[in-house]
Write an enzyme that holds these catalytic residues in place. Sequence first.
Site, mmCIF file in Angstrom:
data_model
loop_
_atom_site.group_PDB
_atom_site.id
_atom_site.type_symbol
_atom_site.label_atom_id
_atom_site.label_comp_id
_atom_site.label_asym_id
_atom_site.label_seq_id
_atom_site.Cartn_x
_atom_site.Cartn_y
_atom_site.Cartn_z
ATOM 1 C CG ASP A 121 -2.494 1.012 -3.012
ATOM 2 O OD1 ASP A 121 -1.290 1.340 -2.902
ATOM 3 O OD2 ASP A 121 -3.330 1.244 -2.106
ATOM 4 C CG ASN A 122 -1.545 4.618 -4.163
ATOM 5 O OD1 ASN A 122 -2.646 4.204 -3.815
ATOM 6 N ND2 ASN A 122 -0.662 5.121 -3.299
ATOM 7 C CG ASP B 161 -2.040 0.939 1.192
ATOM 8 O OD1 ASP B 161 -1.953 1.944 0.462
ATOM 9 O OD2 ASP B 161 -3.054 0.702 1.877
ATOM 10 C CG ASP B 162 0.117 4.907 0.207
ATOM 11 O OD1 ASP B 162 -0.769 4.672 -0.625
ATOM 12 O OD2 ASP B 162 -0.023 5.736 1.128
ATOM 13 C CB CYS C 182 -6.199 3.438 -1.013
ATOM 14 S SG CYS C 182 -4.702 4.025 -0.179
#
Length: 559
Positions: A316-317, A39-40, A73
């Site tokens: 996700d990013n 995540d991130d 997200c």
Amino acid sequence: MKGGLPLAILVASLLAAGSSGPEAAVAPPRPNIVVLETDDQTLAEMQVLPNVRRLIGDAGVTFDNNFDSFSLCCPSRASFLTGQYSHNNGVRGNAPPDGGYAKLDHTNTVAVWLQSAGYYTVHLGKYLNGYGLRNPLEIPPGWSEWHGAVDPTTYRYYDYTLNENGVLTTYCATPEPSCYQTDVYRDKANEIIRRRAPDGPFFLWVAFLANHSGGPREPGDPAGFATPDPAPRHANRFAGTPLPEPPNFNEADVSDKPTLIRRMPPITPRERANIQENWQQRRETLLAVDEAVTSIVETLRQTGELDNTLVIFTSDNGFFHGEHRIRTGKVRLYEESIRVPLLMRWTGNTSLPRGVHRSQLAMNVDDAETILAAAGDTARPGRVEDGVSLLRLWRDRGLELGRDLLVDNMPGVTHFDAIRSRNFLYAEHRNGDRELYDLRKDPYELQSQHATPAYERIRDALAARLHNLVTCAGAACRARPPLVVTAARRGRCGPVRASVAGSGITSVTFLVGGRRAATDTRRPFGATLHFARSATVRMRVATAFDQLVTVDRPIRGCR
């Protein structure tokens, strides 16, 4: 004939069996599919994940130009679940009214499609933002087994609650190293794999919180910065490591940038120290993920499932650490935010090479279609997919689709639409600001060329293609330059004449059986090719407006 069948009966039996005989193809069993998502996480942070690189990328493929379509997200995860851009799946933010968990139609996701095709489907960890706020006991359709983190506790590395098949369980109300969230997810994933290994194909999505910010706050955390929480065994592992300062860090001249960036003051020494601490903790938090991936892969190996499992690692990013004066966060259109890791392995599929890198454009809207392609013909989408299966690109490094990628963000005053081609990024902001970056010459996006006369033609071409992308659906999202292609043999054993016509073509390379045979850089674009055997002629077409596409034509051999 003693001791055997009559010949006619034997032949008929073999024909009826269809798959009998040494030359018959044996369909491989459907693979398990394990998705490991951070995540991130930025692409640069792959540096601290050596085991992920070794166990997945070195054993399979690394997509070097992989992007997320909406660097946030919930929209990113919705695209993963649906294979669609956010304007088609309807999730346009992290919270209502434009986004969040309730915005997605959960009856029509990759989990539902795989479950309908006979897969045992399991979710473990973070789902979509807002999950559990409406009903913490809710389980979305399509999941055979559910271990979903319940908001707002999702964002705690300790004292977090999981809905486990309808039972709420809180872990580590008093923080203890033994129940650090990443480690618990690791152990649960291993248990699921061991339990399900004998019972047919499974789909397991492990969604780590790391390295997203999360509680609890600790002494020394920078004021005004939300940081993650590394496992105690990894705390301060990177203390004293210098913060990278690429050319766009604390960008000196932002006069070419949109209004929101121009309004950002330079980063102060105190802010730089805070960025340094956040950067350090984020990397330390990923070390537990690297260990978890190692453990999960080893469990697949021990259970005999590793070869017949498609393992996907992604994020996700991305995230900012001071680039373009952006102190923290994501959502922006720059490379640090939209470029994310994507590595896969599937060693049981011998058509897929190992230890390769692919440079073609890839995006999170491709993930669902890739998973479905691996699962086989019985797993079909219930939506019109915007993405493509990346298995084709994994097999064929020379294949070029000719498509562009759409990047956007939430509705409102800060909205932008952007197009990412092979070498350019062009964006239109709601307030009228424009950006255009030539990434070959300016990989750090320091100087927008949107007002430069020499870039007028490429800017206008990208703008026209962007305007089509913002409302595209399905095949329209994968549009390639229109071409007229011919390739045919003259007579029974004459030469092969191949030609390509279309707007804006600058060169065509002709390949026979994968080897370059000719290149033409002038109209009319054609070549006369001499070969006698059956072969595929591939035409690799480049345009003046940053499109590259391959077209294949099978040619019969001499008669």
